[in-house]
Design a protein around this motif. Structure first.
Motif, PDB file in Angstrom:
ATOM      1  N   THR A  17       0.824  -1.207   0.000  1.00  0.00           N
ATOM      2  CA  THR A  17       0.000   0.000   0.000  1.00  0.00           C
ATOM      3  C   THR A  17       0.858   1.256   0.000  1.00  0.00           C
ATOM      4  O   THR A  17       0.614   2.203  -0.754  1.00  0.00           O
ATOM      5  CB  THR A  17      -0.938   0.019   1.222  1.00  0.00           C
ATOM      6  OG1 THR A  17      -1.765  -1.134   1.195  1.00  0.00           O
ATOM      7  CG2 THR A  17      -1.810   1.271   1.225  1.00  0.00           C
ATOM      8  N   SER A  18       1.895   1.281   0.846  1.00  0.00           N
ATOM      9  CA  SER A  18       2.753   2.467   0.904  1.00  0.00           C
ATOM     10  C   SER A  18       3.478   2.687  -0.425  1.00  0.00           C
ATOM     11  O   SER A  18       3.689   3.827  -0.844  1.00  0.00           O
ATOM     12  CB  SER A  18       3.759   2.341   2.054  1.00  0.00           C
ATOM     13  OG  SER A  18       4.754   1.369   1.777  1.00  0.00           O
TER      14      SER A  18
ATOM     15  N   VAL B  83       0.919   4.252  -2.824  1.00  0.00           N
ATOM     16  CA  VAL B  83       0.720   5.654  -2.474  1.00  0.00           C
ATOM     17  C   VAL B  83       1.916   6.487  -2.929  1.00  0.00           C
ATOM     18  O   VAL B  83       1.767   7.573  -3.496  1.00  0.00           O
ATOM     19  CB  VAL B  83       0.489   5.813  -0.957  1.00  0.00           C
ATOM     20  CG1 VAL B  83       0.539   7.290  -0.548  1.00  0.00           C
ATOM     21  CG2 VAL B  83      -0.843   5.199  -0.547  1.00  0.00           C
TER      22      VAL B  83
ATOM     23  N   TYR C 225       1.962   9.645  -5.489  1.00  0.00           N
ATOM     24  CA  TYR C 225       2.404  10.945  -4.993  1.00  0.00           C
ATOM     25  C   TYR C 225       3.564  11.472  -5.842  1.00  0.00           C
ATOM     26  O   TYR C 225       3.626  12.651  -6.179  1.00  0.00           O
ATOM     27  CB  TYR C 225       2.815  10.818  -3.533  1.00  0.00           C
ATOM     28  CG  TYR C 225       3.188  12.137  -2.886  1.00  0.00           C
ATOM     29  CD1 TYR C 225       2.303  13.212  -2.894  1.00  0.00           C
ATOM     30  CD2 TYR C 225       4.425  12.298  -2.272  1.00  0.00           C
ATOM     31  CE1 TYR C 225       2.639  14.419  -2.292  1.00  0.00           C
ATOM     32  CE2 TYR C 225       4.776  13.501  -1.679  1.00  0.00           C
ATOM     33  CZ  TYR C 225       3.876  14.567  -1.688  1.00  0.00           C
ATOM     34  OH  TYR C 225       4.206  15.751  -1.106  1.00  0.00           O
TER      35      TYR C 225
ATOM     36  N   ILE D 275      -5.228  10.473  -5.106  1.00  0.00           N
ATOM     37  CA  ILE D 275      -4.694   9.161  -4.713  1.00  0.00           C
ATOM     38  C   ILE D 275      -5.788   8.322  -4.070  1.00  0.00           C
ATOM     39  O   ILE D 275      -5.912   7.117  -4.338  1.00  0.00           O
ATOM     40  CB  ILE D 275      -3.503   9.325  -3.745  1.00  0.00           C
ATOM     41  CG1 ILE D 275      -2.345  10.052  -4.431  1.00  0.00           C
ATOM     42  CG2 ILE D 275      -3.031   7.958  -3.232  1.00  0.00           C
ATOM     43  CD1 ILE D 275      -1.203  10.424  -3.497  1.00  0.00           C
TER      44      ILE D 275
ATOM     45  N   VAL E 272      -4.857   7.369   3.114  1.00  0.00           N
ATOM     46  CA  VAL E 272      -3.767   7.740   2.216  1.00  0.00           C
ATOM     47  C   VAL E 272      -2.692   8.485   2.991  1.00  0.00           C
ATOM     48  O   VAL E 272      -1.491   8.193   2.881  1.00  0.00           O
ATOM     49  CB  VAL E 272      -4.281   8.610   1.050  1.00  0.00           C
ATOM     50  CG1 VAL E 272      -3.103   9.211   0.273  1.00  0.00           C
ATOM     51  CG2 VAL E 272      -5.150   7.789   0.114  1.00  0.00           C
TER      52      VAL E 272
ATOM     53  N   MET F 223       1.848   8.257   3.910  1.00  0.00           N
ATOM     54  CA  MET F 223       2.678   9.242   3.235  1.00  0.00           C
ATOM     55  C   MET F 223       3.801   9.729   4.146  1.00  0.00           C
ATOM     56  O   MET F 223       3.639   9.792   5.367  1.00  0.00           O
ATOM     57  CB  MET F 223       1.824  10.435   2.784  1.00  0.00           C
ATOM     58  CG  MET F 223       0.783  10.061   1.740  1.00  0.00           C
ATOM     59  SD  MET F 223      -0.120  11.487   1.110  1.00  0.00           S
ATOM     60  CE  MET F 223       1.137  12.221   0.065  1.00  0.00           C
TER      61      MET F 223
END
Length: 610
Positions: free
Chosen positions: A54-55, A58, A62, A71, A82, A86
């Motif tokens: 997931t990171s 993201v 970004y 996003i 989200v 981040m």
């Protein structure tokens, strides 16, 4: 919403980095430093020490220049989730406003956020726009239901006077699967102690409400949103405890379950698109006022997929498709059914057209709780007349029966189109829609709604009054909101109050059809409780207010309101711990986000909540 800002020289920041180098475990860092998981994770992402699928997703979005909102839309996540994946960045907030201007701006922002966050927009139909969505009324097969059959609204099959008012207790609990036992908050003693302290609660986040007995589950959904501080931003469902589900289905027998589709349950392969049939929130009005308008008066639930005729057809098709398998195993269970048929939805989802008084056992005054055998025998007899009616209707007037099904299908499709156009407006397709159809989206929606309202009026007998009534049986039911955060509310009926005059909506002598309000009774109403005792005089006025005014009243509240997208009850516990911590940056950031979500952290008097 901007990316969070942090001073890299912050002491806790460096401690998190050092502790992770020493332990290699996010969980251990959280425990050792007595901080929260999101804080630790974001620091480690910033330092390039931790990542997940997931990171990475993201980060890629970004890096491509997408905003937090973009996003969130791309990855089907909430904006808060989200942000939790981040990295921190350095920077400074700038600009000042007067307090009044700031509050006005925040209020407008919250209304805008409420509009774009409605479930009908974020979770609504993904159907394509249709060139022929505006039906021609002259070409529709409309027929006169009133001349085809007797008026359901004049029928009554309850063998006793139904309760005028129910007292319900709503308690937030930890999420759980429908086949698991209810384990409350699922917190250890220390976690619970801290949670209650920060949530300003004695026992938990609890509300007790007096509600009209004829309120539907559909209307109660909006009331629940108001009771706990949500804003109708996600999907929801009601379901039974595992023990009650097994009781009504005779230990999950397929045949018993299918006989209850359209009476208690929504067929598991039915569509969800028209569950937003009355979600008409528009930016510019108070979300609280809008919610209030949905649970006062007019307790109709007109979802096509909750109607008995629609569920009846689903069951007929199912039995025809699996005729051989069902004949081979006449006692097949729902568990065994999974081996031959796949349904995306759960079996245990209650239809929302149900009146509360038709669910809770206390609706039978001073009655002993029925055994499973007794309930199923009574239920079969209780609903057979409606089953027989539709069987005869189909047999005697097949063309009119087919026309009714066709109109139900048309209503469903028109609602799906209306949701799609609404969604298109909010997601930036306004000009594209205008170009494609040659008219403003608002005009298209207006025409759709005109046709939808006409069909609803025609089909009300079969949607609102056509379902067989269930025999009341439950002590508690459950409500789940936001299938990501899994907020769960246990709803328990603690008392029922019976009036000696019938002022229900179905009684034409009790309601002013012009205003939709109950008429004032000629004689004072006498109320008794579920044990047959007279209600004390000091309570009579409030109960009568709910009964005659058809408005619920909150009589007890414990704990703060919660909010959307905070991670469920355990995420809310982490949030409360964060804003009560000593990390100024984290406290400031979390409070700012909460304010943007409409959360104040102030307790409201029970009588003012609804």
């Amino acid at each position: 919403m901007e990316v969070a800002i942090v001073d890299e020289r912050d002491d806790l920041y460096q401690k998190i980095v050092d502790e992770y180098h020493a332990t290699g475990s996010v969980k251990q860092v959280v425990a050792n430093l007595n901080t929260n998981t999101i804080k630790v994770r974001r620091v480690l992402i910033t330092e390039g020490l931790w990542e997940s699928p997931t990171s990475r997703n993201v980060a890629e979005c970004y890096a491509a220049g997408m905003s937090v909102k973009e996003i969130a839309n791309e990855l089907c996540m909430s904006e808060k989730n989200v942000q939790s994946y981040m990295p921190y960045t350095r920077g400074a907030y700038g600009g000042t406003k007067s307090n009044d201007a700031e509050r006005s701006g925040e209020y407008r922002d919250r209304m805008k956020q409420a509009a774009v966050s409605q479930a009908s927009v974020t979770e609504g139909s993904n159907a394509d726009y249709h060139d022929n969505v505006i039906a021609d009324a002259d070409n529709s097969n409309i027929f006169d239901f009133a001349s085809a059959r007797k008026d359901f609204s004049e029928e009554t099959f309850i063998p006793h006077r139904p309760p005028a008012v129910l007292k319900l207790r709503f308690e937030l609990i930890s999420s759980f699967f429908e086949d698991e036992p209810d384990k409350g908050l699922r917190m250890n003693d220390k976690e619970k102690e801290d949670f209650l302290k920060y949530a300003k609660a004695k026992e938990g986040i609890i509300r007790e409400v007096l509600v009209p007995g004829e309120m539907t589950l559909h209307c109660m959904h909006y009331m629940l949103q108001k009771l706990f501080g949500w804003q109708n931003s996600h999907l929801h469902k009601y379901f039974l405890s595992s023990s009650d589900f097994e009781m009504v289905t005779d230990n999950k027998k397929v045949d018993d379950y299918m006989n209850l589709c359209g009476t208690l349950f929504r067929f598991p392969d039915s569509e969800l698109d028209d569950q937003f049939w009355d979600d008409d929130y528009e930016e510019g009005i108070s979300i609280k006022s809008w919610l209030r308008s949905k649970y006062n008066y007019g307790f109709l639930a007109l979802a096509v997929e909750d109607s008995y005729p629609r569920n009846r057809e689903y069951v007929k098709d199912f039995k025809a498709e699996y005729r051989k398998e069902l004949k081979k195993n006449r006692n097949m269970t729902l568990t065994e059914l999974r081996d031959i048929a796949f349904f995306e939805s759960s079996y245990n989802v209650l239809i929302e057209s149900l009146n509360l008084r038709d669910l809770f056992a206390k609706s039978y005054r001073a009655a002993k709780k029925l055994s499973g055998i007794q309930w199923r025998a009574m239920q079969k007899e209780f609903v057979q007349h409606k089953v027989d009616y539709y069987d005869e209707f189909e047999k005697d007037d097949p063309e009119e029966y087919d026309a009714m099904l066709g109109l139900l299908e048309e209503l469903l499709e028109l609602r799906k189109s209306e949701v799609s156009f609404q969604r298109g407006i909010h997601t930036g397709d306004y000009d594209e829609i205008k170009k494609q159809f040659g008219k403003k989206p608002e005009k298209i929606i207006e025409e759709l709604n005109e046709r939808i309202r006409m069909l609803e009026r025609v089909l009300i007998p079969d949607i609102a009054d056509g379902n067989p009534q269930p025999v009341p049986f439950a002590d508690s039911i459950y409500y789940c909101y936001d299938f990501g955060d899994d907020w769960t509310v246990r709803i328990t009926c603690t008392e029922a109050y019976f009036g000696d005059q019938d002022f229900d909506w179905c009684n034409p002598d009790a309601t002013d059809r012009t205003t939709g309000k109950r008429k004032t009774p000629k004689e004072p109403i006498r109320y008794t409780d579920s044990s047959g005792y007279d209600v004390p005089e000091e309570e009579t006025e409030r109960i009568s207010q709910v009964y005659l005014g058809a408005k619920p009243v909150c009589v007890y509240a414990d704990g703060l309101n919660v909010m959307d997208d905070v991670g469920g009850i355990h995420g809310f516990a982490d949030f409360l711990e964060t804003i009560n911590g000593d990390d100024y940056q984290e406290v400031s950031e979390s409070k700012e986000w909460a304010k943007w979500m409409g959360w104040t952290g102030r307790k409201t008097k029970p009588e003012n909540i609804l």
